[in-house]
Design a protein around this motif. Sequence first.
Motif, PDB file in Angstrom:
ATOM      1  N   LEU A  54       0.830  -1.211   0.000  1.00 13.22           N
ATOM      2  CA  LEU A  54       0.000   0.000   0.000  1.00 13.22           C
ATOM      3  C   LEU A  54       0.863   1.259   0.000  1.00 13.22           C
ATOM      4  N   ILE A  55       1.902   1.254   0.826  1.00 15.02           N
ATOM      5  CA  ILE A  55       2.816   2.407   0.858  1.00 15.02           C
ATOM      6  C   ILE A  55       3.466   2.598  -0.506  1.00 15.02           C
TER       7      ILE A  55
ATOM      8  N   TYR B  50       4.084   5.459  -5.607  1.00 16.66           N
ATOM      9  CA  TYR B  50       4.197   5.410  -7.063  1.00 16.66           C
ATOM     10  C   TYR B  50       3.039   6.119  -7.763  1.00 16.66           C
ATOM     11  N   THR B  51       1.902   6.233  -7.098  1.00 21.08           N
ATOM     12  CA  THR B  51       0.819   7.037  -7.669  1.00 21.08           C
ATOM     13  C   THR B  51       1.286   8.479  -7.845  1.00 21.08           C
ATOM     14  N   GLU B  52       1.934   9.008  -6.825  1.00 23.86           N
ATOM     15  CA  GLU B  52       2.480  10.367  -6.910  1.00 23.86           C
ATOM     16  C   GLU B  52       3.595  10.448  -7.951  1.00 23.86           C
TER      17      GLU B  52
ATOM     18  N   ALA C  81       0.523   2.643 -10.748  1.00 22.15           N
ATOM     19  CA  ALA C  81       1.008   2.190  -9.442  1.00 22.15           C
ATOM     20  C   ALA C  81       0.489   0.797  -9.121  1.00 22.15           C
ATOM     21  N   LEU C  82      -0.755   0.533  -9.493  1.00 24.58           N
ATOM     22  CA  LEU C  82      -1.332  -0.793  -9.264  1.00 24.58           C
ATOM     23  C   LEU C  82      -0.642  -1.846 -10.125  1.00 24.58           C
ATOM     24  N   LEU C  83      -0.208  -1.483 -11.325  1.00 22.98           N
ATOM     25  CA  LEU C  83       0.538  -2.419 -12.170  1.00 22.98           C
ATOM     26  C   LEU C  83       1.842  -2.834 -11.490  1.00 22.98           C
TER      27      LEU C  83
END
Length: 402
Positions: free
Chosen positions: A24-25, A30-32, A88-90
């Motif tokens: 999750l972290i 990685y989303t950012e 990020a989920l990838l």
Amino acid sequence: MGNLDYNRKKSTVVTDLVYIVLLLIMTVGYTEFFHRQAIRYNDKYISDLIVYAQHIGDVEESRMIAWVFGRLNGIDGGNYAGLSIFMALLVAATVIAGFFFISFLLDRENCGVERWKRQLASFCVLFSGPIYVPGLHEHFYSGTWPKYAWHSPTEIAMVLFAIISLHLFIRMFDDYMEHISFANWLGLVLAFFLSCWAKPNFILVFAPVLLIIMLIELIRRREYGFMHRVVRIVMMGSTIIPAGIFILILNRLEFSGDDDGGIAVNIGYFLKDIDHPAVMIICCIAFPLFVLLFNLRKLGDIALASSLGCFVAGTAEYLILVEAGSRINHGNFGWSRQVGEYLFFAVAVALFIGNWKDKSFLGSKPAIRKIYLVIGFILLAAHVVSQLLYVMLIMTGRLYRM
């Protein structure tokens, strides 16, 4: 016995929670990171992602990333939040796929390894790159043979489905002469296709490897009738057909009427500007190469044979073929080598863990066994530390071509 089972379950729950929290972290971070790539935050974070996010230039609409990004931008009003989360989920899914792949490889060897070690190994496979040695070979990405490109959304997607593809292929191969599960067959068809839709390079390396494997199987498996062998091999080989058809369609869509396209032979073109290519190559594949040297007897196993075959085929493509004309410096055959290297590295990690847990491995030579394990851990740590340092730098805006 009851208390022991309870303690084991409790330990598993704790390690799973830690694993989930880390994922999750990582996903949030990685989303950012990918959002900054999409908007070129502070004129930094150069990547290919912005091309697909903002449809700059001639974006290939036939690619998975372009298609997904287009729809996500339509949903979130073009603020790139959706595609940043998707990327990020990838990455997180790649870690999870690596965990299941490594666990599968260990289980098929009846190798009992604690769950947390498998989870740690899944992170190590992703976060490992060329060994950075100041004064010897001090590059993180540029002038190296990396196996993962944080700046390429298409490669990130391809690697995920390549891992899933190889996992399902090995699972099917283990008993395909006796039984082929339709669910496994369909899953492999889908995984092959999705990897190709993301980027065709995995299929370009796996196809020749699969052909060689099937020819060997046709000759070798004489305990079965000839027609039985043919039918089973065709069933296995048919899983790659939809992906192959897509490559032909993709080639027609993207290069039809392109007089500046095509493929040419130019041996060693991408090594010409590297001062010490041998040192560079060793720094990039030191760990898997070291493990291979001590496990040559396992070359007959389909996991090592197929992953190594992908790496060899990808390297051959990269060293022999180039795109003609103005595309010559695009280096798109390099993606074939990178995905092959990733798979080779993943199998090597599982193989090394198996060596570590198997007390009979080099059991008659305890000194050599100890040296092998120590050097192996040092090399793996060097790969991981180098990549973590590189990731830290690019996540703060440094150019990926370092």
